[in-house]
Design an enzyme around this catalytic site. Structure first.
Site, PDB file in Angstrom:
ATOM      1  N   LYS A 195     -26.758  33.194  32.314  1.00  0.00           N
ATOM      2  CA  LYS A 195     -26.424  33.911  31.272  1.00  0.00           C
ATOM      3  C   LYS A 195     -26.821  33.406  29.660  1.00  0.00           C
ATOM      4  O   LYS A 195     -26.350  32.551  29.382  1.00  0.00           O
ATOM      5  CB  LYS A 195     -24.948  34.208  31.028  1.00  0.00           C
ATOM      6  CG  LYS A 195     -24.836  35.516  30.105  1.00  0.00           C
ATOM      7  CD  LYS A 195     -23.189  35.434  30.052  1.00  0.00           C
ATOM      8  CE  LYS A 195     -22.849  34.613  28.616  1.00  0.00           C
ATOM      9  NZ  LYS A 195     -23.486  34.841  27.278  1.00  0.00           N
ATOM     10  N   GLU A 270     -22.373  20.370  27.716  1.00  0.00           N
ATOM     11  CA  GLU A 270     -22.635  19.727  26.632  1.00  0.00           C
ATOM     12  C   GLU A 270     -22.342  20.353  25.333  1.00  0.00           C
ATOM     13  O   GLU A 270     -22.780  21.609  25.207  1.00  0.00           O
ATOM     14  CB  GLU A 270     -24.342  19.990  26.970  1.00  0.00           C
ATOM     15  CG  GLU A 270     -25.401  18.992  26.155  1.00  0.00           C
ATOM     16  CD  GLU A 270     -25.713  19.745  24.683  1.00  0.00           C
ATOM     17  OE1 GLU A 270     -24.688  19.241  23.917  1.00  0.00           O
ATOM     18  OE2 GLU A 270     -26.494  20.418  24.589  1.00  0.00           O
ATOM     19  N   CYS A 304     -26.809  20.916  18.200  1.00  0.00           N
ATOM     20  CA  CYS A 304     -25.762  20.144  18.376  1.00  0.00           C
ATOM     21  C   CYS A 304     -25.896  18.435  18.133  1.00  0.00           C
ATOM     22  O   CYS A 304     -24.986  17.887  17.804  1.00  0.00           O
ATOM     23  CB  CYS A 304     -25.627  20.121  19.914  1.00  0.00           C
ATOM     24  SG  CYS A 304     -26.574  20.066  21.134  1.00  0.00           S
ATOM     25  N   GLU A 403     -17.650  20.546  13.338  1.00  0.00           N
ATOM     26  CA  GLU A 403     -18.862  21.149  13.495  1.00  0.00           C
ATOM     27  C   GLU A 403     -19.285  22.188  12.605  1.00  0.00           C
ATOM     28  O   GLU A 403     -18.720  23.267  12.958  1.00  0.00           O
ATOM     29  CB  GLU A 403     -19.463  21.175  14.905  1.00  0.00           C
ATOM     30  CG  GLU A 403     -21.025  21.488  15.087  1.00  0.00           C
ATOM     31  CD  GLU A 403     -21.337  21.472  16.467  1.00  0.00           C
ATOM     32  OE1 GLU A 403     -20.488  21.943  17.397  1.00  0.00           O
ATOM     33  OE2 GLU A 403     -22.186  20.935  16.982  1.00  0.00           O
TER      34      GLU A 403
HETATM   35  P1  ADP Z   1     -20.894  29.635  19.449  1.00  0.00           P
HETATM   36  O1  ADP Z   1     -19.755  29.552  18.989  1.00  0.00           O
HETATM   37  O2  ADP Z   1     -22.018  28.677  18.762  1.00  0.00           O
HETATM   38  O3  ADP Z   1     -21.677  30.952  19.742  1.00  0.00           O
HETATM   39  P2  ADP Z   1     -20.268  29.467  22.092  1.00  0.00           P
HETATM   40  O4  ADP Z   1     -19.609  28.227  22.643  1.00  0.00           O
HETATM   41  O5  ADP Z   1     -19.093  30.487  22.013  1.00  0.00           O
HETATM   42  O6  ADP Z   1     -21.088  28.955  21.159  1.00  0.00           O
HETATM   43  O7  ADP Z   1     -21.110  30.138  23.051  1.00  0.00           O
HETATM   44  C1  ADP Z   1     -22.050  29.357  24.031  1.00  0.00           C
HETATM   45  C2  ADP Z   1     -22.205  30.393  25.443  1.00  0.00           C
HETATM   46  O8  ADP Z   1     -20.988  30.480  26.093  1.00  0.00           O
HETATM   47  C3  ADP Z   1     -22.779  31.652  25.056  1.00  0.00           C
HETATM   48  O9  ADP Z   1     -23.500  32.005  26.020  1.00  0.00           O
HETATM   49  C4  ADP Z   1     -21.341  32.745  25.140  1.00  0.00           C
HETATM   50  O10 ADP Z   1     -21.718  33.913  25.473  1.00  0.00           O
HETATM   51  C5  ADP Z   1     -20.728  31.928  26.266  1.00  0.00           C
HETATM   52  N1  ADP Z   1     -19.137  32.121  26.229  1.00  0.00           N
HETATM   53  C6  ADP Z   1     -18.457  32.305  25.051  1.00  0.00           C
HETATM   54  N2  ADP Z   1     -17.151  32.508  25.671  1.00  0.00           N
HETATM   55  C7  ADP Z   1     -16.923  32.476  27.070  1.00  0.00           C
HETATM   56  C8  ADP Z   1     -16.218  32.267  27.711  1.00  0.00           C
HETATM   57  N3  ADP Z   1     -14.824  32.702  27.759  1.00  0.00           N
HETATM   58  N4  ADP Z   1     -16.540  32.146  29.234  1.00  0.00           N
HETATM   59  C9  ADP Z   1     -17.890  31.918  29.512  1.00  0.00           C
HETATM   60  N5  ADP Z   1     -18.669  31.786  28.563  1.00  0.00           N
HETATM   61  C10 ADP Z   1     -18.528  31.986  27.243  1.00  0.00           C
END
Ligand code: ADP
Length: 499
Positions: A195, A270, A304, A403
């Site tokens: 995804k 990560e 990161c 961050e």
């Molecule tokens: P950012 O805040 O920089 O957008 P995230 O950690 O929110 O980074 O997002 C990184 C990835 O994790 C994206 O692909 C996002 O769709 C996914 N993501 C966010 N929330 C969830 C969740 N509850 N479960 C699984 N994947 C998630």
């Protein structure tokens, strides 16, 4: 033929326009599906123009379950893991070659979707290609050992694929992150559901089509799209997922670790960083200033491992800060398709608000704004932000601890080596760190004391498939790439035979 867009002046290759027009699909069991089970969609936006690029079907829990079922069937019947290793290696080499061949067109996709310059997109493509080439090389290498035993016993170990890998990636390096996840997973015989981040869904589809054309069987790599709370959440809670590989924020990493605990799903995480870049007074300050600016402003600071804390020996502070400021101010902030774009826009309006918010917080807490801090002049649309530097940052300030994920540098000052190490380690993160000194003894001493998964000495930012990567402390769990990738994507089996 290239078509000139009258408003932006950019020349978009026709293959890129055609690709984007058809990019609204999920790929499940080899079938490209233009519609999710409930017909829901989301849009992806060009952050340099704020125009909608494409409408993408959002995978529901039902779609995700189908993708996981396809990956599980592909794992169970062994159509990939039991294929002749030579054939698997040659498929991955074909992927590596195809990425390079596509680079002129494919580079455009992440430049449009993320905002980075074509130069950076092209560099990432080459890095993605190299990743597939490297992992093609591990497919047919020995994977186990024979363990000495008493007479009448024969003990050996083998390494088996973990199984179905749910791979969730962020938006800062869309294609490269997909390659870093898929190449090792496939090399060690796993199947995957990938995804991309909802902000940058496009380039992964190009890669998935390359994998298909290279001979990776249907169902081995499935592509779902959608926001984290819906699509990602369905992936991390599904009992048939054997391993979750996640790159993203520490906050979501914690959430994933909790979800994984329920099903005892294996995880590699990560996560974020607040990496210190330590500059002693015995270095070429011109060179270090250029690299320190690069460390923080590369990819608009959406990295990161960004070197967001510049720790400077007090006696060279003024000179170094003025040189880094000059480097920041000479960085051209422009849409990524301009040849001289030094920095593109931030990825989204949400990210722009977040970065601006941290600038306000830093000012309120008493940090001194040296340069930047807002939108650059002359750019009316797009989520552009200036390279920004704060001086006089103390360890208790949020700008020193949290961050930002944008082009904001926090300068701190130290008097001696011990203080430098103490300041460097005084955060919850531990992803990367840098040391600049011409004293080799000091370089080793300091490197050994830094709490970071990667330490650069007299350089910054070099990261590739040959070396393991991951974080200490809140920056993650496990290691990816390099010699440790085998641990992330295989599980050892011990066989004890009576002979
Ligand atoms: P950012 O805040 O920089 O957008 P995230 O950690 O929110 O980074 O997002 C990184 C990835 O994790 C994206 O692909 C996002 O769709 C996914 N993501 C966010 N929330 C969830 C969740 N509850 N479960 C699984 N994947 C998630």
């Amino acid at each position: 033929m290239a078509a000139v867009d009258v408003r932006t002046g950019r020349e978009l290759p026709e293959a890129v326009r055609d690709f984007i027009a058809g990019a609204g699909v999920l790929v499940i069991d080899g079938e490209e599906r233009p519609r999710s089970s409930d017909g829901g969609v989301f849009t992806t936006v060009d952050p340099a123009t704020e125009e909608v690029l494409a409408e993408i079907p959002q995978a529901t829990a039902e779609d995700v379950a189908e993708a996981i079922a396809a990956a599980k069937a592909a794992h169970d019947d062994g159509r990939w893991r039991l294929l002749d290793p030579g054939k698997r290696a040659s498929a991955l080499l074909k992927v590596s070659d195809a990425l390079k061949r596509a680079s002129k067109d494919l580079a455009w996709i992440d430049t449009l979707d993320h905002g980075k310059s074509l130069r950076l997109s092209t560099g990432e493509l080459i890095a993605a290609s190299n990743t597939f080439r490297y992992f093609a090389g591990v497919v047919d290498k020995p994977s186990g050992v024979v363990i000495p035993s008493r007479e009448g016993r024969f003990i050996y170990t083998d390494r088996e694929p973990v199984g179905v890998c749910a791979q969730i990636i962020p938006w800062n390096f869309p294609l490269l992150m997909a390659a870093w996840k898929l190449a090792p997973a496939l090399a060690f015989g796993n199947t995957a559901v990938l995804k991309p981040a909802e902000q940058t869904p496009l380039s992964a589809l190009w890669l998935v089509r390359i994998l298909r054309d290279a001979g990776v069987p249907d169902g081995v790599v499935n592509l779902v799209q959608g926001v984290g709370e819906v699509t990602g959440q369905a992936m991390i809670t599904h009992p048939d997922v054997d391993k979750i590989a996640f790159t993203g924020s520490t906050e979501i990493g914690r959430h994933i670790a909790r979800a994984a605990a329920d099903n005892l799903t294996k995880v590699t995480l990560e996560l974020g960083g607040k990496s210190p870049n330590i500059v002693f007074d015995d270095v070429d300050l011109d060179r270090v200033a250029r690299r320190a600016a690069f460390a923080c402003f590369y990819n608009a600071g959406e990295v990161c491992t960004a070197g967001t804390r510049l720790l400077v020996n007090a006696n060279v502070h003024d000179e170094l800060v003025s040189k880094v400021t000059a480097a920041a101010e000479s960085t051209k902030v422009l849409p990524g398709w301009f040849e001289d774009a030094g920095m593109g826009p931030l990825v989204s309006d949400e990210q722009l608000q977040r970065v601006s918010g941290y600038v306000d917080i830093a000012k309120d807490e008493g940090a001194e704004l040296i340069t930047g801090g807002g939108r650059p002049d002359g750019l009316d649309a797009g989520y552009f932000f200036e390279p920004t530097i704060f001086d006089g940052v103390s360890p208790g300030m949020r700008i020193a601890q949290e961050e930002v994920f944008g082009p904001v540098l926090a300068v701190q000052t130290f008097e001696d080596e011990d203080e430098a190490v103490a300041l460097a380690n005084d955060v919850s993160y531990g992803l990367a760190a840098g040391v600049w000194t011409s004293d080799h003894g000091r370089a080793h001493r300091v490197a050994s004391k830094l709490q970071a998964g990667t330490v650069w000495v007299n350089t910054w930012g070099e990261l590739d498939e040959v070396a393991s990567f991951g974080g200490f402390k809140d920056s993650g769990i496990g290691r990816e790439l390099g010699p440790h990738a085998v641990e992330a994507y295989t599980q050892p089996k011990t066989v004890r035979m009576a002979t």
